[in-house]
Motif scaffolding. Structure first.
Motif, PDB file in Angstrom:
ATOM      1  N   CYS A   1       5.335   5.960   2.547  1.00 14.46           N
ATOM      2  CA  CYS A   1       5.209   6.681   1.273  1.00 14.46           C
ATOM      3  C   CYS A   1       6.142   7.887   1.256  1.00 14.46           C
ATOM      4  N   GLU A   2       6.138   8.674   2.342  1.00 16.93           N
ATOM      5  CA  GLU A   2       6.995   9.858   2.413  1.00 16.93           C
ATOM      6  C   GLU A   2       8.466   9.471   2.581  1.00 16.93           C
TER       7      GLU A   2
ATOM      8  N   LYS B   1       1.113   9.346  -5.730  1.00 12.98           N
ATOM      9  CA  LYS B   1       1.281  10.712  -5.233  1.00 12.98           C
ATOM     10  C   LYS B   1       2.428  11.434  -5.907  1.00 12.98           C
TER      11      LYS B   1
ATOM     12  N   LYS C   1       9.852   8.899  -0.831  1.00  8.62           N
ATOM     13  CA  LYS C   1      10.139  10.168  -1.497  1.00  8.62           C
ATOM     14  C   LYS C   1      11.396  10.811  -0.913  1.00  8.62           C
TER      15      LYS C   1
ATOM     16  N   GLN D   1       2.201   1.847  -3.433  1.00  6.64           N
ATOM     17  CA  GLN D   1       1.133   2.336  -4.314  1.00  6.64           C
ATOM     18  C   GLN D   1       0.830   3.809  -4.044  1.00  6.64           C
ATOM     19  N   LEU D   2       0.832   4.193  -2.763  1.00  9.32           N
ATOM     20  CA  LEU D   2       0.618   5.599  -2.411  1.00  9.32           C
ATOM     21  C   LEU D   2       1.710   6.489  -3.004  1.00  9.32           C
ATOM     22  N   ALA D   3       2.957   6.058  -2.861  1.00 11.94           N
ATOM     23  CA  ALA D   3       4.073   6.836  -3.377  1.00 11.94           C
ATOM     24  C   ALA D   3       4.015   6.927  -4.899  1.00 11.94           C
TER      25      ALA D   3
ATOM     26  N   ALA E   1       1.592   2.925   6.071  1.00 15.03           N
ATOM     27  CA  ALA E   1       1.752   3.265   4.655  1.00 15.03           C
ATOM     28  C   ALA E   1       1.931   4.761   4.403  1.00 15.03           C
TER      29      ALA E   1
ATOM     30  N   LYS F   1       0.832  -1.203   0.000  1.00 10.58           N
ATOM     31  CA  LYS F   1       0.000   0.000   0.000  1.00 10.58           C
ATOM     32  C   LYS F   1       0.869   1.256   0.000  1.00 10.58           C
ATOM     33  N   ALA F   2       1.971   1.233   0.769  1.00 12.54           N
ATOM     34  CA  ALA F   2       2.889   2.376   0.815  1.00 12.54           C
ATOM     35  C   ALA F   2       3.485   2.654  -0.556  1.00 12.54           C
TER      36      ALA F   2
END
Length: 379
Positions: free
Chosen positions: A269-270, A54, A273, A49-51, A265, A46-47
């Motif tokens: 995600c951050e 985003k 990045k 996919q978020l990254a 997640a 999920k993490a």
């Protein structure tokens, strides 16, 4: 000869970067180890996919079980195997950096974290959050400062403000950094939002994000990262910030960003990045250059002053009423500071005021005591 080869290699790398930037921007390839999270493999997917949705300006390589989820993946069967594969992928330059949990760094490497401060919503670097730069507290915190500056520069903060959190060793760290600055290493000290406005940061400065880089010992930094990441969730699910950050050392050559096994997640995600930004900003090279500049300014000579020396017995002068408080002495240095005054015939005691440790002397000898301590390098 080896140094010449390194300079030539770096020159060719710079040329290659220039060619790439003239035609297209190279996309960083950031790994993510999937095993090890307390929230399961699904949370890690999920993490990613978020990254991907985003940001989309770097590629993600999953290191874990074989899952068809739209990302390139490298199959491993356990967290331990995942770490081994991560290291080999970094050494082979098949990925530019990696986000993982619970990785052991050697002495001399610490992670530089990044949080979102609740008082202002500002991003603030916490240097450092796990690992240790050195076994000595002040030496470690001084080097943490350089690591924090390097990371800040790599992510686009050209002249970061630096504050030292008011923990044990802070005064010695501040003194060493000021001397380093006087010798030519550039440090842009922050000013506390509290009335005294000095470079030592208080809890208020943590909440408001006063400096770009908040320097502390790694155990305190570790607590801060956890608290700021999970204070809205009760602690078992970390949602805010960017994690523990990249492991930074004077000659460390692998970009490995750490997150907690409790990280969720949104945070991971951050962290992905953050790792991509560090890769693009060539954080490891920047760190190496910053340490070289600090060394040229006399870093090791300055740090030697903090090494403990043999303590000889000193006769304590006759006891007096002590009402004159001298602040600004680190708690780890109180005993030695008292000894300095005893040697000069001034009775002194150590104490704790509302703003921190103090040396107590008689009111008649206060000014003389301050002068002696300054001459001894304590203020």
């Amino acid at each position: 000869m080896d140094r010449t080869k390194k300079l030539i290699a770096e020159a060719f790398e710079d040329i290659a970067d220039g060619i790439e930037k003239g035609s297209f921007k190279k996309r960083s390839r950031i790994g993510l180890t999937v095993y090890g999270s307390e929230h399961g493999v699904e949370e890690m997917i999920k993490a990613a996919q978020l990254a991907g949705s985003k940001y989309g300006d770097f590629d993600i390589v999953l290191i874990g079980p074989k899952i068809d989820c739209g990302f390139e993946s490298v199959e491993v069967s356990s967290a331990e195997e995942g770490h081994k594969k991560m290291v080999s992928l970094l050494e082979e330059k098949k990925i530019d950096g990696c986000v993982t949990q619970h990785f052991d760094f050697p002495i001399g490497v610490s992670t530089v974290g990044r949080i979102v401060t609740p008082g202002s919503g500002r991003n603030m670097i916490i240097s450092t959050t796990t690992g240790t730069m050195a076994t000595g507290r002040v030496e470690s915190m001084v080097k943490n400062s350089i690591a924090g500056i390097a990371v800040a520069k790599s992510i686009g903060i050209d002249n970061p403000t630096v504050g030292v959190l008011n923990v044990d060793g802070a005064r010695g760290t501040q003194r060493a950094l000021e001397e380093l600055q006087n010798r030519g290493y550039k440090i842009n000290f922050a000013q506390s939002l509290r009335k005294n406005g000095e470079a030592l940061m208080r809890g208020n400065d943590l909440l408001s994000g006063t400096p770009d880089v908040m320097v502390c010992d790694s155990l305190t930094g570790n607590l801060l990262i956890k608290i700021f990441a999970a204070y809205t969730t009760g602690g078992n699910y970390e949602t805010l910030g960017y994690g523990y950050g990249p492991g930074i050392g004077e000659n460390y050559d692998k970009l490995i960003n750490i997150v907690s096994r409790a990280s969720g997640a949104p945070l991971i995600c951050e962290a992905l990045k953050y790792c991509a930004m560090c890769a693009e900003g060539k954080v490891l090279r920047v760190a190496k250059n910053e340490f070289q500049k600090a060394e040229a300014a006399g870093l090791e000579e300055i740090l030697k002053k903090d090494k403990p020396s043999k303590v000889e017995e000193v006769k304590v002068p006759p006891k007096e009423v002590v009402t004159y408080a001298i602040p600004g002495i680190d708690i780890l240095e109180l005993d030695n500071a008292c000894r300095v005054l005893w040697e000069k015939g001034i009775y002194s005691e150590s104490g704790m005021g509302c703003t921190g440790p103090v040396i107590l002397v008689s009111s008649q000898k206060g000014e003389k005591a301050v002068k002696i301590l300054k001459e001894a390098g304590y203020k």
